[in-house]
Enzyme design. Structure first.
Site, PDB file in Angstrom:
ATOM      1  N   HIS A   1       2.130   3.493  -9.053  1.00  0.00           N
ATOM      2  CA  HIS A   1       1.937   2.058  -9.332  1.00  0.00           C
ATOM      3  C   HIS A   1       3.125   1.507 -10.125  1.00  0.00           C
ATOM      4  O   HIS A   1       3.577   0.393  -9.894  1.00  0.00           O
ATOM      5  CB  HIS A   1       0.639   1.842 -10.112  1.00  0.00           C
ATOM      6  CG  HIS A   1      -0.594   2.245  -9.339  1.00  0.00           C
ATOM      7  ND1 HIS A   1      -0.796   1.876  -8.028  1.00  0.00           N
ATOM      8  CD2 HIS A   1      -1.684   2.986  -9.696  1.00  0.00           C
ATOM      9  CE1 HIS A   1      -1.964   2.371  -7.605  1.00  0.00           C
ATOM     10  NE2 HIS A   1      -2.512   3.050  -8.594  1.00  0.00           N
TER      11      HIS A   1
ATOM     12  N   ARG B   1       2.252  -4.902   6.141  1.00  0.00           N
ATOM     13  CA  ARG B   1       1.503  -3.895   5.390  1.00  0.00           C
ATOM     14  C   ARG B   1       2.336  -2.621   5.348  1.00  0.00           C
ATOM     15  O   ARG B   1       2.731  -2.094   6.391  1.00  0.00           O
ATOM     16  CB  ARG B   1       0.149  -3.577   6.016  1.00  0.00           C
ATOM     17  CG  ARG B   1      -0.601  -2.542   5.151  1.00  0.00           C
ATOM     18  CD  ARG B   1      -2.034  -2.294   5.577  1.00  0.00           C
ATOM     19  NE  ARG B   1      -2.682  -1.420   4.606  1.00  0.00           N
ATOM     20  CZ  ARG B   1      -3.925  -1.516   4.173  1.00  0.00           C
ATOM     21  NH1 ARG B   1      -4.694  -2.484   4.638  1.00  0.00           N
ATOM     22  NH2 ARG B   1      -4.415  -0.679   3.282  1.00  0.00           N
TER      23      ARG B   1
ATOM     24  N   ARG C   1     -12.442   2.065  -7.875  1.00  0.00           N
ATOM     25  CA  ARG C   1     -11.609   3.221  -8.262  1.00  0.00           C
ATOM     26  C   ARG C   1     -12.006   3.713  -9.649  1.00  0.00           C
ATOM     27  O   ARG C   1     -12.673   2.996 -10.406  1.00  0.00           O
ATOM     28  CB  ARG C   1     -10.141   2.822  -8.219  1.00  0.00           C
ATOM     29  CG  ARG C   1      -9.717   2.495  -6.804  1.00  0.00           C
ATOM     30  CD  ARG C   1      -8.238   2.309  -6.695  1.00  0.00           C
ATOM     31  NE  ARG C   1      -7.893   2.018  -5.304  1.00  0.00           N
ATOM     32  CZ  ARG C   1      -6.695   2.135  -4.792  1.00  0.00           C
ATOM     33  NH1 ARG C   1      -5.681   2.526  -5.545  1.00  0.00           N
ATOM     34  NH2 ARG C   1      -6.473   1.858  -3.532  1.00  0.00           N
TER      35      ARG C   1
ATOM     36  N   LEU D   1      -6.431  -4.925   7.547  1.00  0.00           N
ATOM     37  CA  LEU D   1      -6.149  -6.078   6.679  1.00  0.00           C
ATOM     38  C   LEU D   1      -6.800  -5.953   5.304  1.00  0.00           C
ATOM     39  O   LEU D   1      -6.423  -6.675   4.375  1.00  0.00           O
ATOM     40  CB  LEU D   1      -6.621  -7.372   7.357  1.00  0.00           C
ATOM     41  CG  LEU D   1      -5.940  -7.667   8.708  1.00  0.00           C
ATOM     42  CD1 LEU D   1      -6.487  -8.947   9.309  1.00  0.00           C
ATOM     43  CD2 LEU D   1      -4.427  -7.774   8.534  1.00  0.00           C
ATOM     44  N   SER D   2      -7.793  -5.078   5.171  1.00  0.00           N
ATOM     45  CA  SER D   2      -8.428  -4.827   3.866  1.00  0.00           C
ATOM     46  C   SER D   2      -8.783  -6.118   3.125  1.00  0.00           C
ATOM     47  O   SER D   2      -8.512  -6.253   1.929  1.00  0.00           O
ATOM     48  CB  SER D   2      -7.538  -3.919   3.001  1.00  0.00           C
ATOM     49  OG  SER D   2      -7.304  -2.692   3.655  1.00  0.00           O
TER      50      SER D   2
ATOM     51  N   ASP E   1       0.834  -1.210   0.000  1.00  0.00           N
ATOM     52  CA  ASP E   1       0.000   0.000   0.000  1.00  0.00           C
ATOM     53  C   ASP E   1       0.870   1.262   0.000  1.00  0.00           C
ATOM     54  O   ASP E   1       1.985   1.258   0.530  1.00  0.00           O
ATOM     55  CB  ASP E   1      -0.900  -0.018   1.245  1.00  0.00           C
ATOM     56  CG  ASP E   1      -2.069   0.959   1.124  1.00  0.00           C
ATOM     57  OD1 ASP E   1      -2.413   1.342  -0.014  1.00  0.00           O
ATOM     58  OD2 ASP E   1      -2.612   1.342   2.165  1.00  0.00           O
TER      59      ASP E   1
ATOM     60  N   LEU F   1      11.293 -20.018  -5.270  1.00  0.00           N
ATOM     61  CA  LEU F   1      10.311 -19.196  -4.568  1.00  0.00           C
ATOM     62  C   LEU F   1       8.947 -19.459  -5.192  1.00  0.00           C
ATOM     63  O   LEU F   1       8.829 -19.578  -6.413  1.00  0.00           O
ATOM     64  CB  LEU F   1      10.665 -17.704  -4.728  1.00  0.00           C
ATOM     65  CG  LEU F   1       9.698 -16.701  -4.074  1.00  0.00           C
ATOM     66  CD1 LEU F   1       9.821 -16.751  -2.547  1.00  0.00           C
ATOM     67  CD2 LEU F   1       9.975 -15.274  -4.560  1.00  0.00           C
TER      68      LEU F   1
ATOM     69  N   SER G   1      -7.409  -5.520  -4.968  1.00  0.00           N
ATOM     70  CA  SER G   1      -8.493  -6.151  -4.201  1.00  0.00           C
ATOM     71  C   SER G   1      -9.791  -6.104  -5.004  1.00  0.00           C
ATOM     72  O   SER G   1      -9.955  -5.273  -5.913  1.00  0.00           O
ATOM     73  CB  SER G   1      -8.675  -5.428  -2.866  1.00  0.00           C
ATOM     74  OG  SER G   1      -9.351  -4.201  -3.064  1.00  0.00           O
TER      75      SER G   1
HETATM   76  C1  IPE Z   1      -5.371  -2.751  -0.081  1.00  0.00           C
HETATM   77  O1  IPE Z   1      -5.087  -1.392  -0.258  1.00  0.00           O
HETATM   78  C2  IPE Z   1      -5.357  -3.453  -1.396  1.00  0.00           C
HETATM   79  C3  IPE Z   1      -4.040  -3.553  -2.029  1.00  0.00           C
HETATM   80  C4  IPE Z   1      -2.907  -3.173  -1.530  1.00  0.00           C
HETATM   81  C5  IPE Z   1      -4.048  -4.186  -3.320  1.00  0.00           C
HETATM   82  P1  IPE Z   1      -6.262  -0.311  -0.352  1.00  0.00           P
HETATM   83  O2  IPE Z   1      -5.591   0.995  -0.473  1.00  0.00           O
HETATM   84  O3  IPE Z   1      -7.229  -0.683  -1.413  1.00  0.00           O
HETATM   85  O4  IPE Z   1      -6.961  -0.497   1.060  1.00  0.00           O
HETATM   86  P2  IPE Z   1      -7.843   0.520   1.925  1.00  0.00           P
HETATM   87  O5  IPE Z   1      -8.935   1.043   1.021  1.00  0.00           O
HETATM   88  O6  IPE Z   1      -6.936   1.609   2.379  1.00  0.00           O
HETATM   89  O7  IPE Z   1      -8.347  -0.318   3.063  1.00  0.00           O
HETATM   90  C1  IPE Z   2      -1.786   0.254  -3.344  1.00  0.00           C
HETATM   91  O1  IPE Z   2      -1.545   1.613  -3.358  1.00  0.00           O
HETATM   92  C2  IPE Z   2      -2.039  -0.274  -4.732  1.00  0.00           C
HETATM   93  C3  IPE Z   2      -3.415  -0.695  -4.966  1.00  0.00           C
HETATM   94  C4  IPE Z   2      -4.360  -0.741  -4.070  1.00  0.00           C
HETATM   95  C5  IPE Z   2      -3.742  -1.133  -6.307  1.00  0.00           C
HETATM   96  P1  IPE Z   2      -2.729   2.669  -3.319  1.00  0.00           P
HETATM   97  O2  IPE Z   2      -3.122   2.986  -4.720  1.00  0.00           O
HETATM   98  O3  IPE Z   2      -3.825   2.212  -2.436  1.00  0.00           O
HETATM   99  O4  IPE Z   2      -1.978   3.898  -2.669  1.00  0.00           O
HETATM  100  P2  IPE Z   2      -2.544   4.913  -1.596  1.00  0.00           P
HETATM  101  O5  IPE Z   2      -3.049   4.127  -0.436  1.00  0.00           O
HETATM  102  O6  IPE Z   2      -3.635   5.681  -2.285  1.00  0.00           O
HETATM  103  O7  IPE Z   2      -1.365   5.763  -1.249  1.00  0.00           O
HETATM  104 MG    MG Z   3      -4.178   2.401  -0.446  1.00  0.00          MG
END
Ligand code: IPE
Ligand code: IPE
Ligand code: MG
Length: 261
Positions: free
Chosen positions: A42, A190, A76, A197-198, A25, A136, A70
């Site tokens: 990304h 995380r 999004r 834990l999302s 994240d 791995l 997820s």
């Molecule tokens: C969790 O991150 C999903 C991934 C890292 C793929 P999110 O950014 O989507 O989670 P929330 O919305 O903060 O819980």
């Molecule tokens: C995690 O990073 C990647 C995905 C969930 C696909 P984020 O895109 O959630 O990044 P933040 O949380 O907005 O910084």
């Molecule tokens: Mg995020």
């Protein structure tokens, strides 16, 4: 109609080494801090993936599960989702040869029915070409929801004679396209500073040690992984028992029963 049997008589072979799972994240915040579009976060995150995959085996990691997208991330903006799907497709293609060479076996876990056909093709290709990898086991979670997986596994219970945790775990693996025999998560990391834990690996992480770090995913380095693992190795895992120092004799259920008579 006879009930459909799920063969749990032969315990599937466990991957060697321990299992680290990472909620990657912080990509968006990494980009925003630089005044750049989220997509660049990304893209930088994909470089971090390569770094941890290269380092993990030397740190004793046998299985690495990375949360990439997820089931709730479909909420999004369409443009960001499209960019992510394209990035996954490109990453799987560009890493395929390296994974074969380095002995990295790749699997994608989650739903498959909502992914673009071009991405599905790359998934099929990398899974089949890397299937013999033993250095791995890399599992990428794409369109993944742990609660959906539990629901889908539970929906099969009527038709299959599953009575054990192990058997139910095999159902979860089946519905998420995960190969059998992956051990539970030992260490869950995380990045990005959130402490939640999302909807990631809820069953498999029942006794996972957890490390939350402020580091944003694109900045996550080999040293960060090593430091999380050092922290993990210093912990005493009890699984509901007592600290080793407090145990004078093993307390198995049969001993307890004898003692209770
Ligand atoms: C969790 O991150 C999903 C991934 C890292 C793929 P999110 O950014 O989507 O989670 P929330 O919305 O903060 O819980
Ligand atoms: C995690 O990073 C990647 C995905 C969930 C696909 P984020 O895109 O959630 O990044 P933040 O949380 O907005 O910084
Ligand atoms: Mg995020």
């Amino acid at each position: 109609m006879p009930s459909e049997e799920l063969d749990v008589s032969h315990s599937p072979k466990q991957d060697a080494g321990f299992h680290v799972a990472i909620i990657m994240d912080g990509n968006g915040r990494w980009a925003r801090r630089r005044g750049r579009p989220r997509y660049e976060g990304h893209r930088a995150g994909a470089h971090a993936v390569r770094r941890v995959v290269e380092t993990a085996p030397s740190l004793g990691v046998g299985t690495l599960t990375l949360y990439a997208f997820s089931a709730d991330n479909w909420r999004r903006p369409v443009h960001e989702v499209q960019q992510l799907m394209w990035l996954f497709q490109r990453h799987l293609r560009s890493e395929r040869t390296r994974c074969v060479r380095e002995g990295v076996r790749v699997n994608v876990i989650g739903r498959r029915d909502r992914l673009p056909p071009a991405l599905l093709q790359e998934i099929d290709s990398i899974e089949s070409r890397t299937r013999l990898g033993r250095t791995l086991h890399l599992r990428l979670a794409i369109d993944y929801s742990s609660r959906d997986a539990l629901l889908a596994a539970a929906a099969h219970l009527d038709r299959r004679s599953v009575r054990t945790r192990e058997g139910f775990r095999l159902l979860i693996d089946r519905v998420t396209h995960a190969p059998r025999g992956t051990r539970d998560v030992d260490l869950l990391v995380r990045t990005g500073g959130e402490k939640r834990l999302s909807d990631f690996l809820l069953w498999e992480s029942a006794y996972a040690e957890i490390v939350f770090t402020q580091r944003l995913w694109p900045d996550f380095s080999a040293e960060d992984l090593a430091s999380a693992i050092t922290d993990f190795r210093g912990r005493e895992r009890r699984f509901g028992g007592l600290p080793a120092a407090d145990v004078s004799e093993p307390r198995t259920p049969s001993r307890l029963a004898e003692g209770g008579r």
